[in-house]
Structure formats: structure tokens, C-alpha cells
Design a protein around this motif. Structure first.
Motif, mmCIF file in Angstrom:
data_model
loop_
_atom_site.group_PDB
_atom_site.id
_atom_site.type_symbol
_atom_site.label_atom_id
_atom_site.label_comp_id
_atom_site.label_asym_id
_atom_site.label_seq_id
_atom_site.Cartn_x
_atom_site.Cartn_y
_atom_site.Cartn_z
ATOM 1 N N LEU A 288 106.733 108.403 10.687
ATOM 2 C CA LEU A 288 106.922 107.419 11.805
ATOM 3 C C LEU A 288 108.117 107.811 12.590
ATOM 4 C CD1 LEU A 288 106.822 103.636 10.925
ATOM 5 C CD2 LEU A 288 108.577 104.558 12.298
ATOM 6 N N SER A 289 109.104 107.831 11.986
ATOM 7 C CA SER A 289 110.463 108.566 12.882
ATOM 8 C C SER A 289 110.041 109.530 13.978
ATOM 9 C CB SER A 289 111.579 109.117 12.012
ATOM 10 O OG SER A 289 111.870 107.785 11.240
ATOM 11 N N ALA A 290 109.240 110.496 13.586
ATOM 12 C CA ALA A 290 109.201 111.549 14.451
ATOM 13 C C ALA A 290 107.919 111.063 15.521
ATOM 14 C CB ALA A 290 108.212 112.718 13.993
ATOM 15 N N GLY A 291 107.043 110.164 15.160
ATOM 16 C CA GLY A 291 106.214 109.578 16.273
ATOM 17 C C GLY A 291 106.981 108.719 17.285
ATOM 18 N N ALA A 292 108.016 108.105 16.829
ATOM 19 C CA ALA A 292 108.707 107.290 17.909
ATOM 20 C C ALA A 292 109.457 108.041 18.832
ATOM 21 C CB ALA A 292 109.770 106.413 16.937
ATOM 22 N N GLY A 389 96.550 115.199 32.482
ATOM 23 C CA GLY A 389 95.763 114.273 31.906
ATOM 24 C C GLY A 389 95.341 114.513 30.842
ATOM 25 N N LEU A 390 94.714 115.647 30.370
ATOM 26 C CA LEU A 390 94.151 116.258 29.137
ATOM 27 C C LEU A 390 95.299 116.438 28.181
ATOM 28 C CD1 LEU A 390 91.539 118.827 30.227
ATOM 29 C CD2 LEU A 390 91.440 116.814 29.203
ATOM 30 N N GLY A 391 96.369 116.744 28.614
ATOM 31 C CA GLY A 391 97.423 116.878 27.619
ATOM 32 C C GLY A 391 98.260 115.540 27.258
ATOM 33 N N ILE A 392 98.413 114.614 27.923
ATOM 34 C CA ILE A 392 99.071 113.216 27.758
ATOM 35 C C ILE A 392 98.243 112.606 26.826
ATOM 36 C CG2 ILE A 392 99.556 111.155 28.664
ATOM 37 C CD1 ILE A 392 101.911 113.390 28.598
ATOM 38 N N SER A 393 97.003 112.754 26.955
ATOM 39 C CA SER A 393 95.825 111.866 26.324
ATOM 40 C C SER A 393 96.266 111.783 24.803
ATOM 41 C CB SER A 393 94.541 111.816 26.668
ATOM 42 O OG SER A 393 94.128 111.768 28.045
ATOM 43 N N PRO A 394 95.986 112.836 24.118
ATOM 44 C CA PRO A 394 95.956 112.901 22.653
ATOM 45 C C PRO A 394 97.585 112.586 21.965
ATOM 46 C CG PRO A 394 96.067 115.270 23.339
ATOM 47 C CD PRO A 394 95.675 114.264 24.694
ATOM 48 N N VAL A 395 98.575 112.758 23.053
ATOM 49 C CA VAL A 395 99.761 112.315 22.502
ATOM 50 C C VAL A 395 99.940 110.697 22.464
ATOM 51 C CG1 VAL A 395 102.325 112.662 23.082
ATOM 52 C CG2 VAL A 395 100.523 114.349 23.505
ATOM 53 N N MET A 396 99.576 110.157 23.630
ATOM 54 C CA MET A 396 99.445 108.560 23.587
ATOM 55 C C MET A 396 98.864 108.118 22.326
ATOM 56 S SD MET A 396 99.501 107.543 27.483
ATOM 57 C CE MET A 396 99.908 105.967 27.352
ATOM 58 N N VAL A 397 97.580 108.687 22.252
ATOM 59 C CA VAL A 397 96.751 108.051 21.037
ATOM 60 C C VAL A 397 97.531 108.509 19.947
ATOM 61 C CG1 VAL A 397 94.490 108.034 19.913
ATOM 62 C CG2 VAL A 397 94.895 108.216 22.569
ATOM 63 N N GLY A 398 97.724 109.840 19.454
ATOM 64 C CA GLY A 398 98.279 110.155 18.451
ATOM 65 C C GLY A 398 99.526 109.519 17.846
ATOM 66 N N ALA A 399 100.651 109.622 18.898
ATOM 67 C CA ALA A 399 101.878 109.084 18.492
ATOM 68 C C ALA A 399 101.543 107.543 17.995
ATOM 69 C CB ALA A 399 102.824 109.213 19.724
ATOM 70 N N THR A 400 100.790 106.706 18.923
ATOM 71 C CA THR A 400 100.415 105.363 18.388
ATOM 72 C C THR A 400 100.164 104.920 17.168
ATOM 73 O OG1 THR A 400 100.261 104.677 20.790
ATOM 74 C CG2 THR A 400 99.417 103.069 19.463
ATOM 75 N N GLU A 401 99.132 105.864 16.813
ATOM 76 C CA GLU A 401 98.372 106.018 15.467
ATOM 77 C C GLU A 401 99.511 106.359 14.439
ATOM 78 O OE1 GLU A 401 96.634 107.049 11.863
ATOM 79 O OE2 GLU A 401 97.556 108.103 12.953
ATOM 80 N N VAL A 402 100.177 107.370 14.708
ATOM 81 C CA VAL A 402 101.511 107.583 13.547
ATOM 82 C C VAL A 402 102.508 106.646 13.562
ATOM 83 C CG1 VAL A 402 103.362 109.062 13.394
ATOM 84 C CG2 VAL A 402 101.256 110.064 14.130
ATOM 85 N N LEU A 521 104.796 118.484 15.135
ATOM 86 C CA LEU A 521 104.357 119.394 13.859
ATOM 87 C C LEU A 521 104.936 118.464 12.716
ATOM 88 C CD1 LEU A 521 105.739 122.968 14.525
ATOM 89 C CD2 LEU A 521 103.260 122.243 14.416
ATOM 90 N N LEU A 522 105.950 117.448 12.738
ATOM 91 C CA LEU A 522 106.053 116.639 11.770
ATOM 92 C C LEU A 522 105.071 115.562 11.628
ATOM 93 C CD1 LEU A 522 110.175 116.709 12.246
ATOM 94 C CD2 LEU A 522 108.702 118.031 10.858
ATOM 95 N N THR A 523 104.246 115.218 12.286
ATOM 96 C CA THR A 523 103.629 113.875 12.323
ATOM 97 C C THR A 523 102.245 114.173 11.335
ATOM 98 O OG1 THR A 523 102.367 114.538 14.397
ATOM 99 C CG2 THR A 523 104.162 113.137 14.617
#
Length: 536
Positions: A288-292, A389-402, A521-523
Motif C-alpha cells: 500500500l505504501s509503495a502504491g501511494a 498511453g499504453l504505459g500509463i494505463s496499467p499504472v493507474m489501474v494497478g496502483a489504484t488496486e494496490v 517491484l514492491l507492489t
């Protein structure tokens, strides 16, 4: 299902999806209709973040606003949004995310109408601040509603579509704003929120099912809210004003130091409060901390660097706002496609690999943008926009989920607010820091570029004004009778200086993006798979 309140407790895993209840309320709580409803609401907020920037010059002229006043039109909104997000998440946890969402949507539409009817800049600023407060209510509530409506195995896909809507709305802002300002009026930029807000409220009353945790706190940590709000205000306002004050100025350090003091006081209070706003045990979760922090770095690189792209397209390449928006469509399209695809991939393999790959693609795109020059064509620009666009998409989704997935159920709203606050702080910090990098680089190369064109940098305030114009790629008007060769030489020197500064800013953004890839890598997938209790 009866009109009385019922409670469905979820434990380690969500129960099988139930058929929607029969009768007039048969669609209430339907997962995909819930997604549609919250998407309409957050679309309004995300679009407003960029569409107003196009209208600001016209607002300034029409209302006779000073440069400081017009800055408040944007800064007041962003400041209110950033300061109130975590508290707004707590409100959703306490009173239910459905009610919070409806109040936010209705308030956002009402304040938009008030801005459109305003006749002076002070009224515009006041209602922009209120608009930011209502926008803050919407976003954490949307995440809480999605978590309550979707089973764990489909939540990533839902968050992916939700993130795609935010990305598409943000990127569409310049196109929508350009069309409305050019062909209607600046007021129409705000009036467009009225039908969208009414649609969100109507759908919400019909579709949304109340979502809240059964063991959510029954009281508010008022001292905690005050200390955190003060810390966020001092931090964001200090960041916003630092380019004007100077990063080494005493005022800048006074605000940033005050933010640190308020944040430490908040942390100390949270260890003593009976029902803390954000229990510090929340940050014992490394993912969670890494995601934030990842969200801060992603927003720093993306929003900070992309800020310069619109100036590059309009002032260096001479495009209209609409043409600039069209040139950003490759990035917009990839975000629309990439976010749901990222949600599906995260559902299968977890967030770590998609986040790391996404940030590496973003790093590559940032580096590629640092190589753009005054003559770069649409093809090469589109390549880097597609990768972005392709790079940002999984980060916005993944960090939110984390972030949301690793938070306790009773803090799902607070976690949603934390996710959005991290994005706002990162974006503000990126715009300010990269703006300072840009200003420094432009100031160092402009005299030489002018000398190469047979011109000299004027002394005193006139020279400072020319440097500020060059930081935006703007060529100031020359006195009547100036030879065409001198006019062209001035434009060339300013454009080359702007591109040099932009390249440096993108290079710094690429380094930050790579650091975010390492942090990814910490997520890991959220352990709190259970949705909050549902009250109908």
C-alpha cells in the motif's frame, strides 16, 4: 427485496454474484450499470481539470482579471480538491458512498452553473473552490461503490474501465474546451457540466446501492482532519507558488516546512486519537505504501511533463487548441483501450508485472519526447504518445488496486481519497519542479540563441518578460517596422530555447518514471478482497 435495511457481510472471499432483485428496483446495484453511473460522475471532474485551462485566457479578457486572479481559477480548484480528498473518503465510509456520490455530483453541477452565470472574477474563484470540494466527494465514493458492486475477480477490469474514462476525459479536455470556447463561449465550458451532473444524479438514484463498511467509525477525527488539511494546503500551495517565489525563497520554505510540521503533528495525533482519520497501521502494508508513492511518481512524470506538450503543439507548431487535442488522440485512444486491458491482465497475473512494464514504457516515451525538436513531425510524436498511453494505463489501474485492495474494508473510502490525493500532489509537484527545470534551461540558452540570430536579450524587466514568454514558446510582438529577418530570428531563438527546456524536463521525467518502475517491484495484489457491507 424489502425496503428495510439488510446487511451482507463478506469475509475472506466475496460470495457468488447474486441475481439483481426483481421489481422496479431490479437494476439497483447492478455491477456494470454502477460502473456506468460512477464513470459519468468522474468524467465530469476529470474533464474539468483540463478543459478550463483552454478557457482561462478568454475569462481573463472578458472579466478583466489580473494574472494572479486567473491563476486562482485553476489553483483554487486544485487546492480544494487535494486538501479535501482524504476527508471526503472518510465521509463516504461514514455516511455511505451512494449518498456522498449523489451530493458530490449535484454540488458539482450546481457550482458549475454558478460559475457560468458569474459576472466577476471573484465569484468565479469562489465557486471554483466549492467545485473542487464537491469534486473531492465524487472520486473516492466512486471507488468505494465499485468495490461494493463487483466481486474481487472482476474488480480490476472495472477499475481499468474507470481509469480509462478518467484518462480519456483528461486528454479530451483541450479538444472539448477548444471547440466550446471557439464556437460558443467560455461559459459553455462550465454549463456542459449541468446535463452531465444531472445524468449522474438520475442514474445514481436509480442504479446505485449504498455501500459502507459495517465497522466504519461513527465519529470524525476533527483535530486529525484539521491537521491533515493544513498540511495538504501548505504543501500544495507552496508547490504551486514556488515557481513565482523561487525555490530558494524564504516564503517557499516557510510553506513547505509548515507542511512538514503539520504532517508530523498529524502523525503524532493519529497515534492518540480514539478513532483516527488514517490509522498509521495502514502504512505497515509495504504494497500500500509503495502504491501511494508510485502514484505520486507516476503523476509527477506524466502530468508534469505532459503540461508542456500543449504549449509545444500550439506555440511552436502553431496549432489551434482543437488541432493540438486531435494530435493527442493517439495517447487518448491507447488509454481508452489500455486501461480495461490492463485491468484484465492484472486480474490474471497481479499488478506487479503490468505496473513495471507500464512504467518502463512510460520511461521510453519520456526519453523519446526529450528528443523532439522544432521540426518533429506528426508520425514521431504519435509514436511517443502511443507508448505514453499504453504505459500509463496499467499504472493507474494497478496502483489504484494496490492502494484500495490492501486497505481494511472500513477504510476503503479513505484509501480511495489517498489514491486521488497522491495523484494531485504528484501532478502539482511535477508541474512545479519540471517548470523550474524548464525555466532554468530556457534562461541559460536563450541569450546564446538570440545572439545566433543577430539579436540581444534586452536588459531588466523587458528581458525577464522575454524569458517568461520563451518558457511557454510564445514569441512576443515586435515593434512596427521591424525587419522580417529579425522577426523570424526572434521566433526561431524562442522556439529552440523552449524545446531545449522541454527536452530537459522530459529527461528528468524519464528518470522519475524509471524510479517508479523500480518501486513497482514492491507492489502486490490486495489482500482485502472482501467488499464492504452493503446497505440497501
Amino acid at each position: 427485496m424489502s425496503q428495510s435495511t439488510t446487511r451482507t457481510e463478506r469475509t475472506d472471499a466475496p460470495p457468488p454474484a447474486e441475481a439483481p432483485p426483481a421489481g422496479p428496483r431490479g437494476l439497483r446495484g447492478h455491477p456494470w450499470l454502477t460502473l456506468l453511473t460512477v464513470a459519468v460522475g468522474v468524467m465530469m471532474v476529470a474533464l474539468d481539470g483540463t478543459v478550463v485551462a483552454i478557457a482561462n485566457p478568454v475569462i481573463q479578457t472578458d472579466l478583466g482579471a489580473s494574472p494572479a486572479d486567473i491563476q486562482w481559477v485553476t489553483s483554487g480548484y486544485l487546492l480544494a480538491l487535494a486538501v479535501f480528498l482524504i476527508t471526503a473518503g472518510k465521509i463516504g465510509d461514514r455516511f455511505g458512498h451512494r449518498t456522498t456520490f449523489l451530493v458530490g455530483a449535484a454540488g458539482f453541477a450546481a457550482t458549475s452553473a454558478a460559475i457560468g452565470f458569474a459576472t466577476n472574477i471573484q465569484t468565479v474563484i469562489a465557486f471554483r473552490v466549492l467545485q473542487g470540494l464537491f469534486g473531492a466527494l465524487l472520486q473516492p465514493a466512486a471507488l468505494g461503490l465499485l468495490r461494493g458492486a463487483f466481486p474481487a475477480e472482476k474488480l480490476n477490469m472495472a477499475i481499468g474501465i474507470w481509469a480509462g474514462v478518467i484518462g480519456a476525459s483528461t486528454a479530451a479536455g483541450p479538444i472539448v474546451g477548444g471547440l466550446l470556447v471557439e464556437h460558443v463561449s467560455w461559459q459553455s465550458v462550465f454549463f456542459i457540466n449541468i446535463p452531465v451532473g444531472l445524468a449522474a444524479v438520475a442514474l445514481g438514484l436509480w442504479i446505485l446501492r449504498d455501500v459502507r463498511a459495517a465497522n466504519a467509525a461513527k465519529s470524525f477525527d476533527v483535530p486529525g482532519i484539521a491537521l491533515l488539511s493544513a498540511a495538504m494546503f501548505l504543501l500544495v500551495w507552496g508547490i504551486i507558488k514556488a515557481p513565482a517565489w523561487g525555490w530558494g525563497a524564504g516564503t517557499t520554505w516557510l510553506f513547505l516546512g509548515g507542511a512538514l510540521v503539520a504532517l508530523v503533528a498529524f502523525a503524532l495525533w493519529q497515534t492518540r486519537a480514539q478513532e483516527p482519520l488514517i490509522p498509521l497501521t495502514l502504512f505497515r502494508s509495504v504494497p500500500l505504501s509503495a502504491g501511494a508513492l508510485l502514484m505520486v511518481l507516476m503523476a509527477f512524470a506524466f502530468f508534469g511533463a505532459i503540461f508542456f506538450v500543449t504549449f509545444y503543439l500550439q506555440n511552436v507548431h502553431g496549432m489551434t487548441p482543437v488541432q493540438a487535442g486531435v494530435h493527442l488522440l493517439p495517447m487518448t485512444g491507447m488509454m481508452i483501450i489500455g486501461a480495461p486491458a490492463a485491468g484484465a491482465a492484472i486480474g490474471k497475473v497481479g499488478p506487479r508485472i503490468p505496473i513495471v512494464v507500464g512504467m518502463l514504457l512510460t520511461t521510453t516515451a519520456m526519453y523519446g519526447m526529450s528528443t523532439l525538436d522544432t521540426g518533429s513531425g506528426t508520425g514521431v510524436m504519435s509514436l511517443w504518445f502511443v507508448l505514453m498511453g499504453l504505459g500509463i494505463s496499467p499504472v493507474m489501474v494497478g496502483a489504484t488496486e494496490v492502494i484500495v485492495g490492501n486497505a481494511p474494508l472500513e477504510l476503503s473510502g479513505v484509501a480511495g481519497g489517498l489514491q486521488q490525493a497522491a495523484m494531485q500532489v504528484g501532478g502539482s509537484l511535477g508541474t512545479a519542479v519540471l517548470g523550474a527545470v524548464m525555466a532554468s534551461k530556457v534562461g541559460s540558452v536563450l541569450p546564446g540563441n538570440l545572439a545566433g540570430a543577430g539579436l540581444a536579450l534586452p536588459p531588466g524587466p523587458q528581458g525577464d518578460g522575454l524569458k517568461q514568454a520563451a518558457q511557454l514558446g510564445i514569441t512576443p510582438p515586435m515593434p512596427p517596422g521591424t525587419p522580417q529577418q529579425a522577426v523570424q530570428g526572434m521566433a526561431t531563438a524562442i522556439h529552440h530555447s523552449f524545446v531545449s527546456g522541454m527536452s530537459m524536463a522530459f529527461a528528468v521525467a524519464a528518470v522519475v518514471a524509471f524510479a517508479a518502475a523500480v518501486l513497482g517491484l514492491l507492489t502486490k495484489r490486495g489482500t482485502a478482497a472482501a467488499g464492504p457491507s452493503v446497505h440497501i
